[in-house]
Design an enzyme around this catalytic site. Structure first.
Site, PDB file in Angstrom:
ATOM      1  N   ASP A  46       0.842  -1.202   0.000  1.00 30.82           N
ATOM      2  CA  ASP A  46       0.000   0.000   0.000  1.00 30.82           C
ATOM      3  C   ASP A  46       0.874   1.248   0.000  1.00 30.82           C
ATOM      4  O   ASP A  46       0.372   2.367  -0.128  1.00 30.82           O
ATOM      5  CB  ASP A  46      -1.004  -0.013   1.173  1.00 30.82           C
ATOM      6  CG  ASP A  46      -0.345  -0.043   2.528  1.00 30.82           C
ATOM      7  OD1 ASP A  46       0.894  -0.194   2.601  1.00 30.82           O
ATOM      8  OD2 ASP A  46      -1.067   0.099   3.538  1.00 30.82           O
ATOM      9  N   SER A  47       2.214   1.049   0.076  1.00 27.21           N
ATOM     10  CA  SER A  47       3.152   2.154  -0.145  1.00 27.21           C
ATOM     11  C   SER A  47       2.954   2.761  -1.534  1.00 27.21           C
ATOM     12  O   SER A  47       3.450   3.855  -1.802  1.00 27.21           O
ATOM     13  CB  SER A  47       4.599   1.667   0.023  1.00 27.21           C
ATOM     14  OG  SER A  47       4.811   0.481  -0.707  1.00 27.21           O
ATOM     15  N   GLU A 117      -1.359  -5.592   8.425  1.00 23.47           N
ATOM     16  CA  GLU A 117      -0.624  -5.055   9.563  1.00 23.47           C
ATOM     17  C   GLU A 117      -1.400  -5.338  10.839  1.00 23.47           C
ATOM     18  O   GLU A 117      -2.596  -5.057  10.902  1.00 23.47           O
ATOM     19  CB  GLU A 117      -0.451  -3.534   9.408  1.00 23.47           C
ATOM     20  CG  GLU A 117       0.387  -3.146   8.205  1.00 23.47           C
ATOM     21  CD  GLU A 117       0.497  -1.638   8.021  1.00 23.47           C
ATOM     22  OE1 GLU A 117       0.139  -0.868   8.949  1.00 23.47           O
ATOM     23  OE2 GLU A 117       0.942  -1.226   6.929  1.00 23.47           O
ATOM     24  N   GLU A 184       9.016  -4.716  10.529  1.00 24.14           N
ATOM     25  CA  GLU A 184       9.418  -3.397  10.027  1.00 24.14           C
ATOM     26  C   GLU A 184      10.020  -2.558  11.149  1.00 24.14           C
ATOM     27  O   GLU A 184       9.388  -2.338  12.193  1.00 24.14           O
ATOM     28  CB  GLU A 184       8.225  -2.669   9.386  1.00 24.14           C
ATOM     29  CG  GLU A 184       8.659  -1.300   8.845  1.00 24.14           C
ATOM     30  CD  GLU A 184       7.708  -0.670   7.844  1.00 24.14           C
ATOM     31  OE1 GLU A 184       6.675  -1.275   7.499  1.00 24.14           O
ATOM     32  OE2 GLU A 184       8.028   0.464   7.404  1.00 24.14           O
TER      33      GLU A 184
HETATM   34  O1  KIV Z   1       3.517  -1.193   1.688  1.00 21.01           O
HETATM   35  C1  KIV Z   1       4.690  -1.603   1.760  1.00 21.01           C
HETATM   36  O2  KIV Z   1       5.537  -1.325   0.893  1.00 21.01           O
HETATM   37  C2  KIV Z   1       5.046  -2.417   2.892  1.00 21.01           C
HETATM   38  C3  KIV Z   1       6.496  -2.719   3.100  1.00 21.01           C
HETATM   39  C4  KIV Z   1       7.117  -1.549   3.755  1.00 21.01           C
HETATM   40  C5  KIV Z   1       6.712  -3.972   3.860  1.00 21.01           C
HETATM   41  O3  KIV Z   1       4.205  -2.813   3.654  1.00 21.01           O
END
Ligand code: KIV
Length: 266
Positions: A46-47, A117, A184
Site C-alpha cells: 500500500d506504499s 498489519e 518493520e
Molecule cells: O507497503 C509496503 O511497501 C510495505 C512494506 C514496507 C513492507 O508494507
C-alpha cells in the site's frame, strides 16, 4: 512453461538456508524487471499511495487502487509469488468485510497471498483467513497504517515491553497460520530473537541482517524516491538518469534533431 513460485518455494528456500528476497512492485513493468532480476517474491504494497499515487501516507489507498495495481503486477510477472497488501480499513471494520476483500485479491486479480498489519489482536481474523484458504503474511513492528496513533514513523521494540509485544505478536501470527511475518523497523537484536523463536519466515525492512529475508520498496532501490530511509540503499540514481534522458528528448524536439529520418516513415 514458467514454474510458478508458491508458499512451498518460500519454505523450501528458507529450509535450504537461502535468504529470501522480496521487493515491492506496483505495475507490470516493475514486476517484469524484478522477475528478470530473479526477484520472484513481489509485494504490491500500500506504499503505492506514496510512491505512485502522490499521497503523504498509505491511509487514502483503496481496495480499487490495490486491485488495479495487483492485476498489473500479475500480468507483468505471471510466475511470481504476488502478495496483496490489504489497505487501511479494508480488514479492520469486520471479519466479513476482511474475508470478502481478501477473497477479491485472490479471486479477481490473481494474488497468491494477502498481507495485513497487526499483531495478536488480528490473530482470530488471520485464523479465519487461513482456514478459508487465504495465505496470510503478517506485518508487525512499525505499522504505517497506525501512523496517526503512533505519532509518526518510529523504530519499535527498543524498550523491553514493546520488544516483548513484537515477539508475542509474531508468535500469535504464526499460531494463527501466517506463513511469514514482516518485521518493520525493529532493532536488529530483536529481529534476531524473533527469527530464532518463530518457525515461519521473517522478512525484514529496517530490521537488520538477521531476518530470513528482506523486503524493500522498489522506488528506494532504484533511486526514484526523493527521500531515502536510512534502512534503504539506492542501487541506481534512477531519478536523475531518467530526468536527464527526458531533458535530452525535450531538447532534441525543440532543436529539430528528433525525430530523425530513421524515426520517420516514407
Ligand atoms: O507497503 C509496503 O511497501 C510495505 C512494506 C514496507 C513492507 O508494507
Amino acid at each position: 512453461m514458467l514454474k510458478k513460485v508458491t508458499v512451498s518455494t518460500l519454505a523450501k528456500r528458507r529450509a535450504a538456508g537461502e535468504k529470501l528476497v522480496m521487493s515491492t512492485a506496483y505495475d507490470a513493468v516493475e514486476a517484469r524487471l524484478c522477475a528478470v532480476a530473479g526477484i520472484d517474491f513481489l509485494l504490491v504494497g500500500d506504499s503505492v499511495g506514496m510512491t505512485h499515487l502522490g499521497y503523504a501516507s498509505t491511509l487514502p489507498v483503496t481496495m480499487e487502487d490495490m486491485l488495479r495495481h495487483t492485476a498489473a503486477v500479475r500480468r507483468g510477472a505471471p510466475e511470481a509469488f504476488v502478495v496483496f497488501d490489504m489497505p487501511f480499513m479494508s480488514y479492520q471494520e469486520s471479519e466479513a468485510l476482511a474475508l470478502h476483500n481478501a477473497g477479491l485479491a485472490l479471486k479477481t486479480v490473481g494474488a497468491d497471498a494477502v498481507k495485513l498489519e497487526g499483531g495478536a489482536e488480528c490473530a482470530p481474523l488471520v485464523r479465519r483467513m487461513t482456514d478459508a484458504g487465504i495465505p496470510v503474511m503478517a506485518h508487525v513492528g512499525l505499522m504505517p497504517q497506525h501512523v496517526q496513533v503512533a505519532g509518526g514513523y518510529k523504530v519499535v521494540g527498543r524498550d523491553e515491553d514493546s520488544a516483548e509485544r513484537v515477539l508475542a505478536d509474531a508468535l500469535a501470527m504464526q499460531e494463527a497460520g501466517a506463513f511469514a511475518v514482516v518485521l518493520e523497523c525493529v532493532p536488529e537484536t530483536l529481529a534476531r530473537r524473533v527469527t530464532e523463536t518463530v518457525d515461519i519466515a521473517t522478512i525484514g525492512i529496517g530490521s537488520g541482517r538477521e531476518c530470513s529475508g528482506q523486503v524493500q520498496v522498489i522506488c528506494d532501490l532504484l533511486g526514484l524516491s526523493e527521500f531515502t530511509p536510512r534502512h534503504a540503499k539506492r542501487y541506481l540514481e534512477g531519478g536523475s538518469l531518467i530526468a536527464a534522458a527526458l531533458k535530452q528528448y525535450a531538447d532534441e524536439v525543440r532543436e529539430g534533431s528528433f525525430p530523425a529520418p530513421e524515426n520517420s516513415f516514407r
